[in-house]
Design a protein around this motif. Sequence first.
Motif, short mmCIF file in Angstrom:
data_model
loop_
_atom_site.label_atom_id
_atom_site.label_comp_id
_atom_site.label_asym_id
_atom_site.label_seq_id
_atom_site.Cartn_x
_atom_site.Cartn_y
_atom_site.Cartn_z
N ALA A 41 7.23 1.24 -0.93
CA ALA A 41 7.02 1.15 -2.37
C ALA A 41 6.49 -0.21 -2.76
O ALA A 41 5.56 -0.33 -3.57
CB ALA A 41 8.34 1.44 -3.10
N LYS A 42 7.03 -1.26 -2.16
CA LYS A 42 6.54 -2.63 -2.43
C LYS A 42 5.09 -2.78 -2.00
O LYS A 42 4.28 -3.41 -2.70
CB LYS A 42 7.41 -3.66 -1.74
CG LYS A 42 8.78 -3.81 -2.34
CD LYS A 42 9.61 -4.80 -1.51
CE LYS A 42 11.05 -4.84 -1.97
NZ LYS A 42 11.90 -5.72 -1.14
N ALA A 43 4.75 -2.21 -0.85
CA ALA A 43 3.38 -2.30 -0.36
C ALA A 43 2.41 -1.58 -1.28
O ALA A 43 1.31 -2.07 -1.55
CB ALA A 43 3.29 -1.72 1.05
N ARG A 44 2.84 -0.43 -1.81
CA ARG A 44 1.98 0.30 -2.75
C ARG A 44 1.73 -0.50 -4.01
O ARG A 44 0.64 -0.51 -4.55
CB ARG A 44 2.60 1.66 -3.07
CG ARG A 44 2.50 2.65 -1.95
CD ARG A 44 2.99 4.04 -2.38
NE ARG A 44 3.06 4.90 -1.24
CZ ARG A 44 4.17 5.31 -0.66
NH1 ARG A 44 5.35 4.94 -1.15
NH2 ARG A 44 4.15 6.10 0.39
N ILE A 45 2.77 -1.17 -4.49
CA ILE A 45 2.64 -1.99 -5.70
C ILE A 45 1.67 -3.15 -5.44
O ILE A 45 0.80 -3.44 -6.25
CB ILE A 45 4.02 -2.51 -6.16
CG1 ILE A 45 4.85 -1.36 -6.69
CG2 ILE A 45 3.87 -3.61 -7.21
CD1 ILE A 45 6.31 -1.71 -6.94
N LEU A 46 1.83 -3.80 -4.31
CA LEU A 46 0.97 -4.94 -3.98
C LEU A 46 -0.49 -4.52 -3.73
O LEU A 46 -1.40 -5.31 -3.94
CB LEU A 46 1.51 -5.68 -2.76
CG LEU A 46 2.83 -6.42 -2.96
CD1 LEU A 46 3.34 -6.96 -1.64
CD2 LEU A 46 2.65 -7.54 -3.96
N LYS A 47 -0.66 -3.29 -3.29
CA LYS A 47 -2.00 -2.79 -2.98
C LYS A 47 -2.83 -2.62 -4.25
O LYS A 47 -4.04 -2.81 -4.24
CB LYS A 47 -1.89 -1.46 -2.25
CG LYS A 47 -3.22 -0.89 -1.81
CD LYS A 47 -3.04 0.41 -1.07
CE LYS A 47 -4.39 1.02 -0.77
NZ LYS A 47 -4.24 2.33 -0.13
#
Length: 78
Positions: free
Chosen positions: A71-77
């Motif tokens: 989820a964090k990676a999706r937000i940062l992407k």
Amino acid sequence: MRNTTIREKLYDYIRFADDKKVKAIYAMVEDDIITKGSPWDDPAFISELDRRLAEYESGKINTSTWEEVKAKARILKT
């Protein structure tokens, strides 16, 4: 060419190469293989793993579930 692609090509090549070629390739990298060794034989490596495990087990560090990481990676992407 990406390193992963090169590794895959080398792996496939070595799997099917004749013995003479395998020995020649090994001779080229033998010193590196011997010098590098296994991390499991390195006391500093084992000590660091033990330290990190102790921190984890004592609750001193915050961890994330795999779902939280994704989820964090999706937000940062975005």
